[in-house]
Write a protein that holds these residues in place. Structure first.
Motif, mmCIF file in Angstrom:
data_model
loop_
_atom_site.group_PDB
_atom_site.id
_atom_site.type_symbol
_atom_site.label_atom_id
_atom_site.label_comp_id
_atom_site.label_asym_id
_atom_site.label_seq_id
_atom_site.Cartn_x
_atom_site.Cartn_y
_atom_site.Cartn_z
ATOM 1 N N PRO A 184 0.922 -1.473 -0.094
ATOM 2 C CA PRO A 184 -0.114 -0.243 -0.521
ATOM 3 C C PRO A 184 0.695 1.170 -0.112
ATOM 4 N N ASP A 185 0.106 2.253 -0.494
ATOM 5 C CA ASP A 185 0.585 3.087 -0.653
ATOM 6 C C ASP A 185 0.005 4.208 0.349
ATOM 7 N N ASP A 186 0.507 5.750 0.746
ATOM 8 C CA ASP A 186 0.090 6.416 1.469
ATOM 9 C C ASP A 186 -1.078 6.766 1.557
ATOM 10 N N SER A 187 -1.585 6.329 0.521
ATOM 11 C CA SER A 187 -3.386 6.272 -0.035
ATOM 12 C C SER A 187 -3.822 5.177 0.401
ATOM 13 N N GLY A 188 -3.266 4.160 0.365
ATOM 14 C CA GLY A 188 -3.675 2.574 1.071
ATOM 15 C C GLY A 188 -3.989 1.874 -0.034
ATOM 16 N N GLU A 189 -3.621 2.060 -1.701
ATOM 17 C CA GLU A 189 -3.531 2.313 -2.634
ATOM 18 C C GLU A 189 -2.548 1.015 -2.940
ATOM 19 N N ARG A 209 0.207 -0.429 -4.643
ATOM 20 C CA ARG A 209 0.677 -0.945 -5.710
ATOM 21 C C ARG A 209 2.586 -1.662 -5.637
#
Length: 250
Positions: free
Chosen positions: A71-76, A78
């Motif tokens: 997860p990236d900072d937004s939770g997506e 990647r």
């Protein structure tokens, strides 16, 4: 974590890998403690930032980091490229490694891993397949096995699929859990270390690894204290060691 022309692990039958656990354990005896030196082995995990060194030139097998997936900072979820950025010819057998922090992959990530494998294979005929480096909790192995089955279906039929494994799996997982993993993977590399040191009471774990009926290796941390089990070479599914390389002091 975590390189001579001979390929040690080119083909492994998934039918063999699907076998679960051996009913009988092994008696493990250890040699004297030694320090893990890369020069004493021929297979390595090569992570981002590790400098070139003579051991790599003489290696037989390299587990080469490609990317981190999580997860990236937004939770997506990647895929972030790391390590080797351009496919190139290699005299060593290669596993393309993905450090995974989440197995909630989108179709785009599955496609990216498959595409990356094809790019490397177009440049080198030494690519064995893909290794997933994911610290799955023992209680989550059923879910992990389902993910690996999906990934197995995505990859070409002639590509191997490997995973790193925790020592807890060997001692705590049920036969059903190991069997589910074995249906999809060709190799497990059990990590014998945490951080820079070999785990405490490693002999207790190794005694349980003796029941595993799936092709496996043991992962060692360079510089760690290690007592090689003298009877390990007699295990029918043991394929050797992989050393996690670190930069030596300048």
């Amino acid at each position: 974590m975590g390189e001579k022309p001979e390929i040690l692990l080119v083909t492994m039958s998934r039918r063999v890998a699907a076998a679960g656990l051996l009913a009988v354990g092994l008696v493990w005896t250890a040699a004297a403690d030694t320090i893990v030196r890369a020069a004493d082995y021929d297979a390595y995990w090569l992570w981002a930032g590790v400098r070139a060194r003579p051991e790599l030139a003489s290696a037989k097998t390299i587990y080469l980091l490609q990317a981190e997936i999580g997860p990236d900072d937004s939770g997506e979820i990647r895929l972030k490229a790391q390590g080797a950025t351009e496919p190139s010819p290699h005299p060593q057998a290669l596993w393309l490694v993905y450090r995974v922090r989440s197995i909630d992959w989108t179709p785009a990530i599955f496609a990216a891993v498959k595409r990356r494998l094809a790019e490397w294979r177009a440049k080198s005929d030494k690519v064995i397949g893909v290794q997933i480096d994911f610290d799955a909790a023992t209680r989550g192995l059923t879910t992990y096995a389902a993910f690996l089955a999906e990934l197995r279906q995505t990859l070409p039929a002639d590509s191997a699929l490997g995973i790193s494994g925790l020592m807890d799996w060997a001692s705590q997982a049920t036969p059903e859990d190991i069997d589910r993993l074995g249906r999809s993977v060709d190799e497990v590399v059990f990590q014998t270390y945490r951080g820079r040191a070999t785990v405490d009471h490693i002999d207790d774990y190794l005694a349980r690894v003796g029941r595993v009926h799936t092709p496996f290796r043991l992962g060692l941390a360079e510089g760690a204290v290690w007592s090689p089990p003298e009877t390990l070479s007699g295990h029918p599914y043991f394929r050797g060691y992989v050393v996690f390389l670190r930069n030596p002091p300048r």
